[in-house]
Scaffold this motif. Structure first.
Motif, PDB file in Angstrom:
ATOM      1  N   GLN A 275      60.804  -5.840  67.849  1.00 27.68           N
ATOM      2  CA  GLN A 275      60.521  -7.226  67.465  1.00 27.68           C
ATOM      3  C   GLN A 275      61.484  -8.190  68.142  1.00 27.68           C
ATOM      4  O   GLN A 275      61.079  -9.251  68.630  1.00 27.68           O
ATOM      5  CB  GLN A 275      60.599  -7.386  65.942  1.00 27.68           C
ATOM      6  CG  GLN A 275      59.457  -6.688  65.214  1.00 27.68           C
ATOM      7  CD  GLN A 275      59.718  -6.600  63.723  1.00 27.68           C
ATOM      8  OE1 GLN A 275      60.741  -6.072  63.296  1.00 27.68           O
ATOM      9  NE2 GLN A 275      58.790  -7.104  62.931  1.00 27.68           N
ATOM     10  N   VAL A 276      62.748  -7.830  68.176  1.00 27.63           N
ATOM     11  CA  VAL A 276      63.762  -8.691  68.789  1.00 27.63           C
ATOM     12  C   VAL A 276      63.498  -8.818  70.291  1.00 27.63           C
ATOM     13  O   VAL A 276      63.507  -9.925  70.845  1.00 27.63           O
ATOM     14  CB  VAL A 276      65.185  -8.147  68.525  1.00 27.63           C
ATOM     15  CG1 VAL A 276      66.233  -8.924  69.310  1.00 27.63           C
ATOM     16  CG2 VAL A 276      65.489  -8.187  67.021  1.00 27.63           C
ATOM     17  N   ALA A 277      63.247  -7.706  70.954  1.00 25.45           N
ATOM     18  CA  ALA A 277      63.038  -7.708  72.407  1.00 25.45           C
ATOM     19  C   ALA A 277      61.740  -8.409  72.798  1.00 25.45           C
ATOM     20  O   ALA A 277      61.650  -8.986  73.881  1.00 25.45           O
ATOM     21  CB  ALA A 277      63.039  -6.280  72.938  1.00 25.45           C
ATOM     22  N   ARG A 278      60.747  -8.363  71.930  1.00 26.00           N
ATOM     23  CA  ARG A 278      59.434  -8.954  72.222  1.00 26.00           C
ATOM     24  C   ARG A 278      59.505 -10.476  72.339  1.00 26.00           C
ATOM     25  O   ARG A 278      58.774 -11.077  73.118  1.00 26.00           O
ATOM     26  CB  ARG A 278      58.434  -8.566  71.130  1.00 26.00           C
ATOM     27  CG  ARG A 278      57.010  -8.990  71.403  1.00 26.00           C
ATOM     28  CD  ARG A 278      56.026  -8.511  70.337  1.00 26.00           C
ATOM     29  NE  ARG A 278      56.141  -7.086  70.094  1.00 26.00           N
ATOM     30  CZ  ARG A 278      56.422  -6.525  68.912  1.00 26.00           C
ATOM     31  NH1 ARG A 278      56.610  -7.266  67.849  1.00 26.00           N
ATOM     32  NH2 ARG A 278      56.519  -5.221  68.791  1.00 26.00           N
TER      33      ARG A 278
ATOM     34  N   PRO B  49      62.678 -12.851  72.443  1.00 29.23           N
ATOM     35  CA  PRO B  49      64.109 -13.157  72.324  1.00 29.23           C
ATOM     36  C   PRO B  49      64.420 -14.630  72.051  1.00 29.23           C
ATOM     37  O   PRO B  49      65.346 -14.930  71.300  1.00 29.23           O
ATOM     38  CB  PRO B  49      64.691 -12.703  73.662  1.00 29.23           C
ATOM     39  CG  PRO B  49      63.539 -12.628  74.590  1.00 29.23           C
ATOM     40  CD  PRO B  49      62.345 -12.315  73.766  1.00 29.23           C
ATOM     41  N   GLU B  50      63.637 -15.525  72.630  1.00 29.57           N
ATOM     42  CA  GLU B  50      63.927 -16.943  72.421  1.00 29.57           C
ATOM     43  C   GLU B  50      63.568 -17.390  71.011  1.00 29.57           C
ATOM     44  O   GLU B  50      64.253 -18.230  70.427  1.00 29.57           O
ATOM     45  CB  GLU B  50      63.256 -17.807  73.483  1.00 29.57           C
ATOM     46  CG  GLU B  50      63.870 -17.622  74.860  1.00 29.57           C
ATOM     47  CD  GLU B  50      65.406 -17.699  74.852  1.00 29.57           C
ATOM     48  OE1 GLU B  50      65.979 -18.660  74.286  1.00 29.57           O
ATOM     49  OE2 GLU B  50      66.057 -16.792  75.413  1.00 29.57           O
ATOM     50  N   GLN B  51      62.517 -16.819  70.450  1.00 30.33           N
ATOM     51  CA  GLN B  51      62.181 -17.135  69.062  1.00 30.33           C
ATOM     52  C   GLN B  51      63.240 -16.546  68.128  1.00 30.33           C
ATOM     53  O   GLN B  51      63.621 -17.179  67.142  1.00 30.33           O
ATOM     54  CB  GLN B  51      60.787 -16.607  68.706  1.00 30.33           C
ATOM     55  CG  GLN B  51      60.327 -17.009  67.325  1.00 30.33           C
ATOM     56  CD  GLN B  51      60.232 -18.508  67.135  1.00 30.33           C
ATOM     57  OE1 GLN B  51      59.874 -19.248  68.025  1.00 30.33           O
ATOM     58  NE2 GLN B  51      60.571 -18.972  65.958  1.00 30.33           N
ATOM     59  N   PHE B  52      63.718 -15.347  68.452  1.00 25.25           N
ATOM     60  CA  PHE B  52      64.819 -14.777  67.667  1.00 25.25           C
ATOM     61  C   PHE B  52      66.018 -15.715  67.701  1.00 25.25           C
ATOM     62  O   PHE B  52      66.602 -16.030  66.669  1.00 25.25           O
ATOM     63  CB  PHE B  52      65.230 -13.387  68.178  1.00 25.25           C
ATOM     64  CG  PHE B  52      66.522 -12.934  67.557  1.00 25.25           C
ATOM     65  CD1 PHE B  52      66.541 -12.393  66.280  1.00 25.25           C
ATOM     66  CD2 PHE B  52      67.732 -13.109  68.217  1.00 25.25           C
ATOM     67  CE1 PHE B  52      67.744 -12.029  65.675  1.00 25.25           C
ATOM     68  CE2 PHE B  52      68.932 -12.746  67.627  1.00 25.25           C
ATOM     69  CZ  PHE B  52      68.934 -12.199  66.350  1.00 25.25           C
ATOM     70  N   ARG B  53      66.394 -16.154  68.895  1.00 25.16           N
ATOM     71  CA  ARG B  53      67.560 -17.025  69.052  1.00 25.16           C
ATOM     72  C   ARG B  53      67.387 -18.305  68.228  1.00 25.16           C
ATOM     73  O   ARG B  53      68.290 -18.718  67.504  1.00 25.16           O
ATOM     74  CB  ARG B  53      67.784 -17.384  70.514  1.00 25.16           C
ATOM     75  CG  ARG B  53      69.032 -18.229  70.761  1.00 25.16           C
ATOM     76  CD  ARG B  53      69.174 -18.679  72.211  1.00 25.16           C
ATOM     77  NE  ARG B  53      69.001 -17.639  73.181  1.00 25.16           N
ATOM     78  CZ  ARG B  53      69.940 -16.769  73.555  1.00 25.16           C
ATOM     79  NH1 ARG B  53      71.133 -16.812  72.999  1.00 25.16           N
ATOM     80  NH2 ARG B  53      69.697 -15.867  74.475  1.00 25.16           N
ATOM     81  N   ALA B  54      66.223 -18.922  68.321  1.00 25.35           N
ATOM     82  CA  ALA B  54      65.986 -20.172  67.605  1.00 25.35           C
ATOM     83  C   ALA B  54      66.061 -19.971  66.094  1.00 25.35           C
ATOM     84  O   ALA B  54      66.710 -20.751  65.381  1.00 25.35           O
ATOM     85  CB  ALA B  54      64.617 -20.739  67.998  1.00 25.35           C
TER      86      ALA B  54
END
Length: 136
Positions: free
Chosen positions: A99-102, A104-109
């Motif tokens: 999920q994180v790798a899929r 990454p920018e949404q994770f960061r935000a």
């Protein structure tokens, strides 16, 4: 009231947030497994922390004769409900490396928004709420 356990959990959570930040800076995709693992381990601490606050700390504070402290406890509990809900959503979404790798920018935000709120709340508790409890 002994709140040493709460303080220790804050240290553990803040340490996890710092480590998440380090991994994200080094590369979200490259460190997706480490990030997801930290999200899972931090979630365990946060869930226990929240449960004990709700079942023990807030009720004890709200029963105090000191009305200002009782009201502070009530306000902190209400405020925490929104932060906790956002964190639970975050932790469910980002608990695997895939999920994180899929995304990454949404994770960061989302991490920047949710973890900032968690961080700020713990700092506020450390600065205002816990000293007030210890003074009672």
């Amino acid at each position: 009231m002994d709140i040493a356990r709460f303080k220790l959990q804050h240290v553990e959570i803040l340490d996890s947030i710092a480590r998440l930040r380090e991994h994200a800076r080094a590369g979200i995709v490259e460190h997706a497994a480490d990030i997801a693992g930290l999200v899972v381990s931090m979630s365990s601490i946060i869930k226990v922390h929240l449960a004990v606050e709700d079942r023990m700390l807030y009720p004890a504070v709200q029963k105090q004769a000191d009305r200002a402290l009782a009201e502070m406890g009530r306000a902190y509990q209400e405020e925490m409900q929104k932060i906790a809900a956002a964190y639970i959503d975050f932790s469910r979404r980002w608990n695997t490396a895939a999920q994180v790798a899929r995304d990454p920018e949404q994770f960061r935000a989302q991490a920047n928004t949710v973890l900032k709120a968690v961080y700020q709340r713990m700092q506020k508790e450390n600065r205002e709420f816990y000293p007030a409890i210890e003074a009672m």
